[in-house]
Scaffold this motif. Structure first.
Motif: not given
Lengths: 371, 371
Positions: B263-264, B266-267, B270-271, B273-275, B277-279, B286, B353-354
């Motif tokens: 889970t860690m 994944q977190d 996932g984070r 990847y997300a940042l 792509r979207w920051a 960072e 996407e992951p």
């Protein structure tokens, strides 16, 4: 009577529905403090006296037409988690949740009216509505108050008004408040100035979550401090005016951010969207702040579809007791962070990818491409 | 001769290509320090002496077959930004970039061999290869070294070996190093133990970016400290063995994380990847750390497609000088953070996407669903 499980299954009506000015005003709330004449206030009463008071008040409350099939429980008959759920929904105060024999709570099925018996005063009743509806909330509660007054001997003084345990409530016994979402004022560093201005004209402003000056999710509660020397209508009219001005300020701050700091907005809202969709462990504070940014994105047309309601519901349902009720067991802090992330991902599935074209006005675009 | 603009357009070959063990070993590097006999070391030389030395060495270097159509410049003829680009590509040391008359740099078109003239020693030559290829890197540099030794009178002592400005390089004058990506050891808190173990057997381990003990992007450089009393081959063999063991440790750490902390992972992944792509605003530190997490995701099969190369190139190209060359103007720190985010978004468009199904083994899944 309504069972706790039924209450749980349904978010409070004020969480789901939207009212006037609901982009910025989440809820309006009126609270009245009342006491029975010639009986000690709960803080000074012996347990037997408190039970006595409760047995006088509770039937009168349950008889109200508003309370048909209501939820009505003594605090001692609820589990710790159940009580915390009521606190997280703002239906019961944290102090009341900790109380023993003689303390009870009655609330209507829609969870828009909640009456605490033997909190700080014998009666603490509140009415919550979505959006900016202070007058409507007051009128519905005033009717309930009058019905009760017909059956219960209120402690009332011709000169001061309603007598209360704490002198700050003496007079009307009324606290009117609204919960405002003010990300624009926070992001543009105008929030402290706003709070100070409100304080100067007799209003209190505090963060809804968090301690001290910390305001998680950019949510602020604005309320009157005066209960003496002014009628309920005047107090509400005053608060309403100030809130309307705060809404204007917030809208102006948002417009200015779009004009001057579109990239920062893109970054904050893009990051919030990204993390809520892809994180698998989200602490409570972070979740509240990310949800606030996505809610702002909804207001600015960055996300299509109506996701504000999901966000409003999530703000409550990602809290510890709600998570544990949802998991049907006690969860460690780490387990809650995982379940919180999962519930958020599931509930925000409908969120479209952010589209920033609306906030990227031509001048901003040019200056970014400038070489 | 190769122009700076040509050099710029092409990432170094070792950034693009992949070599053995390239999941964990980014590059292997050999550096040799050499000096001309009977001439003062650069640090003690007058400017005229330095220019003299450069004029002796530079033609010999440019004549090397490896240096056909090479890039060859005196440091004084490069702009500050151009010099910083060479530093960011590890082609020139930060110290050398700051030097004045008599200092030059020659490098081959593929940017795999770079020779600094009048850095700390008269000659500092390095060979970089992708993946774990210390021997191959040494052999190619050894050939160049022999060719130069035929034409230049090296300072050599029968007892000690090659004489160098700093006694820590005396003997072979060789520093062999590899750049390792060790997110598994960092995430499982084993990295300090790994570093200490390497130190005990005579190896230095330091973060590639960052200061002090900080290691951005989880990149570490492992190198020999001994140059005296051991042959080049022995040193490389030893380093190669230790690195192979570190690769095993890193793989084991990753496997253990998948088993115990899916889970860690994944977190974090996932984070990241997300940042990425979207920051829209990403500071350098960072960015490096997020790219490291996505690179780990590629290794673990969470992202399909071959994005490791894009990430390797990005690790260099998001640095300040590269950004400013790309923008064709000087940029403030804020402007760089915006352009960095844009370049990352563009370069990682191919990232899927992951998909975490590979790391979610059945036992982990069960324990999550446990009630």
């Amino acid at each position: 009577m309504m069972r706790f499980s039924t209450l749980l299954k349904h978010p409070a009506e004020w969480m789901r529905n939207s009212g006037p000015q609901n982009e910025i005003v989440m809820t309006s709330r009126i609270r009245l403090a009342r006491n029975l004449a010639n009986l000690p206030f709960p803080g000074w009463a012996e347990q037997d006296d408190r039970v006595d008071v409760m047995e006088k008040i509770r039937p009168a409350v349950e008889d109200l037409s508003e309370m048909r099939d209501a939820f009505s429980e003594e605090m001692t008959s609820l589990t710790a988690i159940e009580k915390q759920v009521l606190v997280e929904r703002h239906l019961v105060s944290r102090e009341h949740a900790a109380k023993g024999p003689g303390c009870a709570t009655v609330m209507n099925r829609k969870q828009t009216v909640s009456i605490m018996i033997n909190e700080e005063d014998h009666l603490r009743m509140q009415s919550i509505r979505p959006g900016l509806q202070l007058s409507a909330a007051y009128q519905s509660l005033d009717k309930i108050d009058s019905d009760l007054e017909n059956n219960l001997p209120y402690a009332f003084d011709g000169k001061y008004g309603y007598l209360t345990a704490c002198p700050t409530n003496l007079g009307t016994g009324m606290r009117a408040s609204a919960m405002l979402h003010l990300p624009g004022l926070v992001l543009s560093d105008q929030i402290n100035q706003t709070i100070q201005a409100a304080n100067k004209i007799g209003l209190a402003v505090r963060g809804l979550y968090g301690e001290g000056t910390e305001a998680l999710a950019n949510l602020f509660q604005v309320s009157n401090q005066t209960t003496l020397g002014s009628s309920e209508e005047k107090v509400i009219e005053h608060l309403d005016k100030v809130i309307t001005r705060m809404i204007d300020n917030e809208q102006n701050a948002r417009q200015k951010l779009i004009e001057d700091k579109a990239t920062m907005l893109q970054d904050q809202i893009g990051r919030a969207y990204a993390l809520l969709r892809w994180a698998h462990i989200i602490p409570s504070k972070e979740a509240l702040n990310l949800l606030s940014m996505v809610r702002l994105g909804c207001d600015l047309g960055i996300f299509t579809g109506e996701e504000r309601e999901s966000i409003n519901v999530l703000l409550t349902e990602i809290q510890p007791a709600h998570l544990q009720i949802s998991a049907k067991r006690k969860l460690s802090a780490e387990e809650r962070d995982v379940l919180r992330a999962e519930i958020i991902r599931t509930n925000l599935k409908g969120l479209t990818e952010p589209d920033f074209s609306d906030i990227l006005t031509p001048p901003e675009r040019d200056s970014t491409e400038d070489e």
